[in-house]
Design a protein around this motif. Sequence first.
Motif, short mmCIF file in Angstrom:
data_model
loop_
_atom_site.label_atom_id
_atom_site.label_comp_id
_atom_site.label_asym_id
_atom_site.label_seq_id
_atom_site.Cartn_x
_atom_site.Cartn_y
_atom_site.Cartn_z
N VAL A 1 49.91 31.56 36.39
CA VAL A 1 48.87 31.66 35.35
C VAL A 1 47.53 31.98 36.01
N VAL A 2 46.83 32.95 35.43
CA VAL A 2 45.46 33.24 35.86
C VAL A 2 44.54 32.97 34.65
N VAL A 3 43.60 32.06 34.83
CA VAL A 3 42.65 31.78 33.75
C VAL A 3 41.26 32.17 34.22
N VAL A 4 40.62 33.06 33.50
CA VAL A 4 39.24 33.41 33.82
C VAL A 4 38.36 32.64 32.86
N PRO B 1 32.51 53.16 35.04
CA PRO B 1 32.17 54.54 34.66
C PRO B 1 30.82 55.00 35.21
N ARG B 2 29.95 54.06 35.53
CA ARG B 2 28.65 54.46 36.09
C ARG B 2 28.69 54.66 37.60
N GLY B 3 29.87 54.44 38.17
CA GLY B 3 30.00 54.65 39.62
C GLY B 3 29.70 53.42 40.46
N GLN B 4 29.50 52.27 39.81
CA GLN B 4 29.22 51.04 40.56
C GLN B 4 30.53 50.37 40.97
N VAL B 5 30.51 49.79 42.17
CA VAL B 5 31.67 49.00 42.59
C VAL B 5 31.56 47.63 41.92
N VAL B 6 32.40 47.37 40.93
CA VAL B 6 32.27 46.12 40.17
C VAL B 6 33.26 45.05 40.62
N VAL B 7 34.34 45.49 41.26
CA VAL B 7 35.24 44.55 41.92
C VAL B 7 35.37 45.07 43.34
N ASN B 8 35.07 44.19 44.29
CA ASN B 8 34.90 44.66 45.66
C ASN B 8 35.91 44.01 46.60
N ASP B 9 36.99 44.72 46.86
CA ASP B 9 37.91 44.32 47.91
C ASP B 9 38.42 42.88 47.73
N VAL B 10 39.02 42.64 46.58
CA VAL B 10 39.46 41.30 46.24
C VAL B 10 40.95 41.11 46.57
N SER B 11 41.26 40.00 47.22
CA SER B 11 42.66 39.68 47.53
C SER B 11 42.95 38.23 47.16
N PHE B 12 44.08 38.02 46.52
CA PHE B 12 44.53 36.64 46.25
C PHE B 12 45.99 36.69 45.84
N GLU B 13 46.63 35.52 45.88
CA GLU B 13 47.98 35.48 45.32
C GLU B 13 48.12 34.26 44.42
N VAL B 14 49.00 34.38 43.45
CA VAL B 14 49.27 33.26 42.56
C VAL B 14 50.77 33.01 42.62
N ARG B 15 51.11 31.76 42.87
CA ARG B 15 52.53 31.41 42.96
C ARG B 15 53.09 31.09 41.58
N ALA B 16 54.38 31.18 41.50
CA ALA B 16 55.05 30.75 40.28
C ALA B 16 54.71 29.28 40.06
N GLY B 17 54.38 28.90 38.84
CA GLY B 17 54.13 27.50 38.55
C GLY B 17 52.79 26.96 39.00
N GLU B 18 51.82 27.83 39.18
CA GLU B 18 50.48 27.31 39.45
C GLU B 18 49.44 28.06 38.64
N ILE B 19 48.30 27.39 38.45
CA ILE B 19 47.20 27.99 37.71
C ILE B 19 46.08 28.32 38.68
N LEU B 20 45.77 29.60 38.78
CA LEU B 20 44.59 30.00 39.53
C LEU B 20 43.49 30.26 38.51
N ALA B 21 42.37 29.54 38.65
CA ALA B 21 41.24 29.81 37.76
C ALA B 21 40.26 30.71 38.49
N ILE B 22 39.75 31.68 37.78
CA ILE B 22 38.71 32.51 38.36
C ILE B 22 37.40 32.10 37.71
N ALA B 23 36.55 31.49 38.52
CA ALA B 23 35.29 30.96 38.01
C ALA B 23 34.17 31.91 38.37
N GLY B 24 33.06 31.76 37.71
CA GLY B 24 31.90 32.58 38.04
C GLY B 24 31.04 32.76 36.80
N VAL B 25 29.78 33.12 37.04
CA VAL B 25 28.89 33.42 35.94
C VAL B 25 29.35 34.74 35.33
#
Length: 509
Positions: free
Chosen positions: A452-455, A265-289
């Motif tokens: 599955v996507v786990v953040v 809402p403040r006009g900041q780009v908070v997610v910047n051009d992100v691409s990924f795929e998750v297959r059936a039967g796998e867990i993608l974890a999104i790590a980060g501070v």
Amino acid sequence: MKLELRGITKRFGALTANDHIDLTVEPGEIHCLLGENGAGKSTLMNVLYGLYQADEGEIVLDDVVQHFAGPGDAMNAGIGMVHQHFMLIPVFTVAENVMLGHEQTKFGGRLDLNAARAKVREISDRFGFDVDPDALVDDLPVGVQQRVEIIKALSRDAKVLVFDEPTAVLTPQETDELMAIMRLLKERGTSIVFITHKLREVREVADRITVIRLGKVVGEASPTATNAELASLMVGRAVELTVQKAPAQPGKPALQVSNLSVIDPRGQVVVNDVSFEVRAGEILAIAGVQGNGQTELTEALMGLQSRVSGTVSLDGRSLVGMSVRKVLDAGVGFVPEDRKEDGLVGEFTIAENLMLDRSEGKPFVKGGNLQLSFLNGFAEDRSKEFDVRSQGIQTAVGRLSGGNQQKVVLARELSRELRLFVAAQPTRGIDVGSIEFVHKRIVATRDEGIPVVVVSTELDEVVALADRIAVMYRGSIVGIVPGTTSRDVLGLMMAGEVPAGIDVEGTAA
Ligand SMILES: Nc1ncnc2c1ncn2[C@@H]1O[C@H](COP(=O)(O)OP(=O)(O)OP(=O)(O)O)[C@@H](O)[C@H]1O
Ligand SMILES: [Mg+2]
């Protein structure tokens, strides 16, 4: 100040949340309270803070028996509490918030902002807090807001400080800083009660540890005890601290995210051009501070962000522009980061919360009629399965302990027909025994062939669950690496660097 709780008993109807609890905290001691979800830790601290009145027992400060009719009395006697959900007013400055905690008689008989500013500065300097009295609370990171809560307590001369799960919302660095602050307070003679489910933190700062189970003190533990020893004392059985999982058997790409960007809402780009795929039967974890775009990314997947560009598709069907309702109906299970805001309705019962978002069709509603006996049976089964501790499925969710509320969200979202499961901080506030169960369930969901996507900001959790790991930094994905990547490498990536020689998906020439 020496704190003694003698025989504290607190009942809620038929439930005894605290059963003759004795606890002594010496001046200059960090005393950790450990116990499984619903053990009675927060209740005991609410009694100490005057929010609840004990049915039996005494609170004694420096050998004087106290009678607290409310938090005002507790504060006047020198008790301070740092709540997990902050009690600050966001549109006020730090000094204004600190001033609000005082009666008007302090600071020379009237509300004196300059005196409050000076007080903030003095305490901030004394402890090296680096807090600007004129900053708006809303603009401050969570860790700094927590320091404002501490300043507020200290400005009222708190001699006993209670921290109830303060680190659940902090970044690792903020956690380290809080530990340093607690040590400094302790050196100055403050008595500290510290509640956390993170055993690493306990071992780092505790002078003494008291373990509570089912409302009773079950023993003291030594700060040199191993994680396994602490865990088994807490839950009364051996706990597997790492989940066993077979290698993933990924199927076809299910969730496909391309060039996704989010503007806040403040006009900041908070997610910047992100691409990924998750297959059936796998867990993608999104790590980060915390605060590097993970929240906004999951919200964008769920239809909770309005300014989104790029594409998101699940099994070939676009999700962009859909309402949350539609996304959920498309078979997406979602555990939000903040269960109080997005996940639960506190006044509703456990049973009602377990059917939330599903009140329009089978199996709960048939021909416009709520299938009450079906719902009740379902709620009983799920509560048992997820070990939700309560006085029954008709209990209002707002009355459950923090960890048990989280289990209700998980029980609901993991009991639906899923095509995708997205979980942000799935085990926040959950005790070690239940973490074991939740992790097993997430792996089982994967093994049913669901993407599955786990953040998670907890590296332990990321490493335990992930088949692949995407690391986010300042809104971008730094790289996607195998689940077996070392913590050191992940740590560097979380600071925005990709160490030389590390194979990152999509960059191999
Ligand atoms: N206001 C209330 N009314 C009824 N029951 C309550 C109330 N507050 C707490 N309880 C019950 O008392 C028990 C102890 O809850 P408490 O919040 O003290 O647990 P806790 O040890 O802090 O757990 P967690 O680790 O999950 O935060 C739980 O069974 C809870 O449902
Ligand atoms: Mg609690």
